[in-house]
Design an enzyme around this catalytic site. Sequence first.
Site, PDB file in Angstrom:
ATOM      1  N   HIS A 105       0.844  -1.200   0.000  1.00  0.00           N
ATOM      2  CA  HIS A 105       0.000   0.000   0.000  1.00  0.00           C
ATOM      3  C   HIS A 105       0.872   1.240   0.000  1.00  0.00           C
ATOM      4  O   HIS A 105       1.888   1.308   0.685  1.00  0.00           O
ATOM      5  CB  HIS A 105      -0.950   0.023   1.198  1.00  0.00           C
ATOM      6  CG  HIS A 105      -0.281  -0.163   2.523  1.00  0.00           C
ATOM      7  ND1 HIS A 105       0.061  -1.405   3.010  1.00  0.00           N
ATOM      8  CD2 HIS A 105       0.108   0.719   3.469  1.00  0.00           C
ATOM      9  CE1 HIS A 105       0.633  -1.274   4.182  1.00  0.00           C
ATOM     10  NE2 HIS A 105       0.690   0.023   4.496  1.00  0.00           N
ATOM     11  N   HIS A 107       0.956   5.096   1.123  1.00  0.00           N
ATOM     12  CA  HIS A 107       0.328   6.161   1.907  1.00  0.00           C
ATOM     13  C   HIS A 107       0.464   7.451   1.102  1.00  0.00           C
ATOM     14  O   HIS A 107       1.578   7.802   0.675  1.00  0.00           O
ATOM     15  CB  HIS A 107       1.064   6.380   3.230  1.00  0.00           C
ATOM     16  CG  HIS A 107       1.030   5.238   4.195  1.00  0.00           C
ATOM     17  ND1 HIS A 107       0.212   5.236   5.304  1.00  0.00           N
ATOM     18  CD2 HIS A 107       1.729   4.083   4.239  1.00  0.00           C
ATOM     19  CE1 HIS A 107       0.419   4.115   5.989  1.00  0.00           C
ATOM     20  NE2 HIS A 107       1.327   3.406   5.379  1.00  0.00           N
TER      21      HIS A 107
HETATM   22  P1  5GP Z   1       1.432   0.419   7.545  1.00  0.00           P
HETATM   23  O1  5GP Z   1       1.605   0.653   9.028  1.00  0.00           O
HETATM   24  O2  5GP Z   1       1.374  -1.077   7.241  1.00  0.00           O
HETATM   25  O3  5GP Z   1       2.389   1.153   6.666  1.00  0.00           O
HETATM   26  O4  5GP Z   1       0.024   1.032   7.158  1.00  0.00           O
HETATM   27  C1  5GP Z   1      -1.174   0.411   7.481  1.00  0.00           C
HETATM   28  C2  5GP Z   1      -2.202   1.502   7.628  1.00  0.00           C
HETATM   29  O5  5GP Z   1      -3.471   0.907   7.601  1.00  0.00           O
HETATM   30  C3  5GP Z   1      -2.093   2.285   8.935  1.00  0.00           C
HETATM   31  O6  5GP Z   1      -1.845   3.652   8.642  1.00  0.00           O
HETATM   32  C4  5GP Z   1      -3.444   2.053   9.605  1.00  0.00           C
HETATM   33  O7  5GP Z   1      -3.936   3.203  10.247  1.00  0.00           O
HETATM   34  C5  5GP Z   1      -4.323   1.640   8.450  1.00  0.00           C
HETATM   35  N1  5GP Z   1      -5.397   0.745   8.812  1.00  0.00           N
HETATM   36  C6  5GP Z   1      -5.318  -0.323   9.659  1.00  0.00           C
HETATM   37  N2  5GP Z   1      -6.515  -0.927   9.730  1.00  0.00           N
HETATM   38  C7  5GP Z   1      -7.358  -0.237   8.915  1.00  0.00           C
HETATM   39  C8  5GP Z   1      -8.742  -0.392   8.581  1.00  0.00           C
HETATM   40  O8  5GP Z   1      -9.445  -1.306   9.027  1.00  0.00           O
HETATM   41  N3  5GP Z   1      -9.263   0.513   7.717  1.00  0.00           N
HETATM   42  C9  5GP Z   1      -8.527   1.535   7.198  1.00  0.00           C
HETATM   43  N4  5GP Z   1      -9.147   2.376   6.368  1.00  0.00           N
HETATM   44  N5  5GP Z   1      -7.223   1.711   7.486  1.00  0.00           N
HETATM   45  C10 5GP Z   1      -6.652   0.831   8.336  1.00  0.00           C
END
Ligand code: 5GP
Length: 119
Positions: A105, A107
């Site tokens: 993903h 951001h």
């Molecule tokens: P990472 O930490 O893996 O780079 O990003 C994962 C992102 O997913 C985090 O910023 C977190 O807030 C978001 N996230 C986690 N669970 C959910 C969810 O159920 N729905 C949405 N829309 N975002 C989520």
Amino acid sequence: MAGEPQADCLFCKIVTGDVPATIVRETDTTVAFRDINPQAPTHVLVIPRAHYPDAAALAAAAPELAADVLREAGEVAVDEKLEAHGYRVVFNTGSGAGQTVFHAHAHVLGGRGLQWPPG
Ligand code: 5GP
Ligand code: ZN
């Protein structure tokens, strides 16, 4: 097989609609939705519909799909009017860098001043 949906993956469930999300853009290959815990006034995640564990795996296995994700990140920035002041596209890769969801993903962050280097 690479790209196949994973039963235990949160973002695969967002792709199928089993987990709700505030979707802001969709294409045949990607979905963009608002982060549930935003770190900036605009914080949107862009994901490929297909499952790859991180950006490097995505780019290695499906470079056109990686390009789709990057293109959509730019389209989100246009839609959200982030271009004038600038924005950041981030791929956290690995738990030590803060990756918590192992479905690739981007951001897209903007709407406030962004410090460099990031924390
Ligand atoms: P990472 O930490 O893996 O780079 O990003 C994962 C992102 O997913 C985090 O910023 C977190 O807030 C978001 N996230 C986690 N669970 C959910 C969810 O159920 N729905 C949405 N829309 N975002 C989520
Ligand atoms: Zn997945």
